[in-house]
Design an enzyme around this catalytic site. Structure first.
Site, short mmCIF file in Angstrom:
data_model
loop_
_atom_site.label_atom_id
_atom_site.label_comp_id
_atom_site.label_asym_id
_atom_site.label_seq_id
_atom_site.Cartn_x
_atom_site.Cartn_y
_atom_site.Cartn_z
N ASP A 101 0.83 -1.20 0.00
CA ASP A 101 0.00 0.00 0.00
C ASP A 101 0.87 1.25 0.00
OD1 ASP A 101 0.96 -0.61 2.54
OD2 ASP A 101 -0.93 -0.25 3.57
N ILE A 102 1.86 1.25 0.90
CA ILE A 102 2.69 2.44 1.06
C ILE A 102 4.08 2.03 1.54
CG2 ILE A 102 1.87 2.88 3.43
CD1 ILE A 102 1.91 5.93 2.64
N VAL A 103 5.10 2.67 1.02
CA VAL A 103 6.46 2.47 1.53
C VAL A 103 6.89 3.75 2.21
CG1 VAL A 103 8.86 2.01 0.95
CG2 VAL A 103 7.06 0.71 -0.18
N ASP A 104 7.24 3.61 3.48
CA ASP A 104 7.63 4.75 4.32
C ASP A 104 9.14 4.64 4.53
OD1 ASP A 104 7.94 5.88 7.29
OD2 ASP A 104 6.04 6.69 6.55
N SER A 105 9.59 4.10 5.66
CA SER A 105 11.03 3.96 5.90
C SER A 105 11.64 2.85 5.02
CB SER A 105 11.29 3.61 7.37
OG SER A 105 10.80 2.32 7.66
N GLY A 106 10.79 1.90 4.62
CA GLY A 106 11.28 0.78 3.81
C GLY A 106 11.68 -0.42 4.64
N THR A 108 9.83 -2.52 6.35
CA THR A 108 8.97 -3.66 6.05
C THR A 108 9.40 -4.32 4.75
OG1 THR A 108 7.15 -2.44 7.08
CG2 THR A 108 6.54 -4.35 5.75
N LYS A 132 6.80 7.50 0.29
CA LYS A 132 7.27 8.73 0.94
C LYS A 132 8.79 8.80 0.79
CE LYS A 132 3.82 8.14 4.65
NZ LYS A 132 3.67 7.90 6.10
N ASP A 160 -4.75 2.43 7.67
CA ASP A 160 -5.55 2.65 8.86
C ASP A 160 -4.92 3.59 9.86
OD1 ASP A 160 -3.46 0.69 9.53
OD2 ASP A 160 -4.51 0.53 11.45
P1 IMP Z 1 7.81 1.14 6.51
O1 IMP Z 1 8.25 -0.21 7.01
O2 IMP Z 1 8.29 2.26 7.38
O3 IMP Z 1 8.15 1.39 5.06
O4 IMP Z 1 6.23 1.19 6.65
C1 IMP Z 1 5.45 0.38 5.86
C2 IMP Z 1 4.12 0.03 6.46
O5 IMP Z 1 3.71 0.93 7.50
C3 IMP Z 1 3.08 0.14 5.38
O6 IMP Z 1 2.90 -1.10 4.73
C4 IMP Z 1 1.86 0.59 6.11
O7 IMP Z 1 1.12 -0.53 6.51
C5 IMP Z 1 2.38 1.35 7.28
N1 IMP Z 1 2.37 2.80 7.02
C6 IMP Z 1 3.41 3.58 6.61
N2 IMP Z 1 3.03 4.85 6.49
C7 IMP Z 1 1.71 4.90 6.84
C8 IMP Z 1 0.74 5.97 6.92
O8 IMP Z 1 1.00 7.16 6.64
N3 IMP Z 1 -0.51 5.60 7.31
C9 IMP Z 1 -0.84 4.33 7.62
N4 IMP Z 1 0.02 3.30 7.56
C10 IMP Z 1 1.30 3.60 7.18
MG MG Z 2 1.31 -2.40 4.87
#
Ligand code: IMP
Ligand code: MG
Length: 176
Positions: A101-106, A108, A132, A160
């Site tokens: 759905d979304i990649v933030d820090s990466g 995951t 992001k 969510d």
């Molecule tokens: P990462 O591991 O920091 O890249 O985060 C990835 C996971 O965190 C995504 O698959 C989302 O499920 C959740 N996530 C990241 N950013 C958001 C946000 O802005 N709203 C809701 N869920 C988020």
């Molecule tokens: Mg997710």
């Protein structure tokens, strides 16, 4: 403006915007995988709507499956162990597309990629609806990005806030 639990959110992208990004991604994926057998692996929970819509825009006929992280307190020194459940199929030689759905820090994504290593996959690519870039800390290339967004907390379209807001058809950002 909408309220979810104790927080207020305002619309950031409409349903129409989101569907247009998905259609564009589907066209690229159709083209890139026209001669290959594709296995879509959606990462739950957030990707459920994106996979559903993406899959219906595709004209190729992929296999579709889902993976989910099971968080549990482990006995290792790190304390917390994250395992993927749903990785039952034989991935040997398969062309896998991870759908997020979304990649933030990466973080995951990096974890998923490491778990797919040594499984003999033919290829692995990544599709994410939202990205992001300002928050990204990995160097794993993202092959398909629907839309880059600022470093904001968002809900809707699968994402969510404390379990709620996933069924919103648009994307909403946290109001400062
Ligand atoms: P990462 O591991 O920091 O890249 O985060 C990835 C996971 O965190 C995504 O698959 C989302 O499920 C959740 N996530 C990241 N950013 C958001 C946000 O802005 N709203 C809701 N869920 C988020
Ligand atoms: Mg997710």
């Amino acid at each position: 403006m909408i309220q979810i639990r104790d927080k207020h959110f305002e619309e950031f992208l409409t349903e129409k915007d989101i569907q247009a990004y998905i259609k564009t991604l589907a066209q690229k994926i159709d083209e890139d995988y026209k001669d290959q057998e594709l296995l879509i692996l959606g990462i739950l929970n957030g990707s459920f709507l994106f996979v559903a819509d993406l899959a219906r825009f595709l004209t190729i006929d992929p296999e579709i499956s889902f993976l989910k992280f099971a968080s549990y307190e482990g006995t290792s020194s790190s304390g917390k162990v994250n395992d993927l459940i749903g990785l039952n199929e034989d991935l040997t030689g398969k062309h896998v597309l991870i759908v997020e759905d979304i990649v933030d820090s990466g973080t995951t994504l990096a974890h998923i990629m490491s778990l797919l290593k040594n499984k003999g996959v033919g290829s692995v690519k990544v599709a994410t609806l939202f990205f992001k870039p300002e928050a990204y800390k990995q160097n794993i290339p993202l092959d398909y990005v629907g839309k880059e967004i600022p470093k904001l907390f968002v809900v809707g379209y699968g994402m969510d806030y404390q379990g709620k807001g996933r069924n919103l058809t648009g994307l909403y950002q946290l109001k400062a």
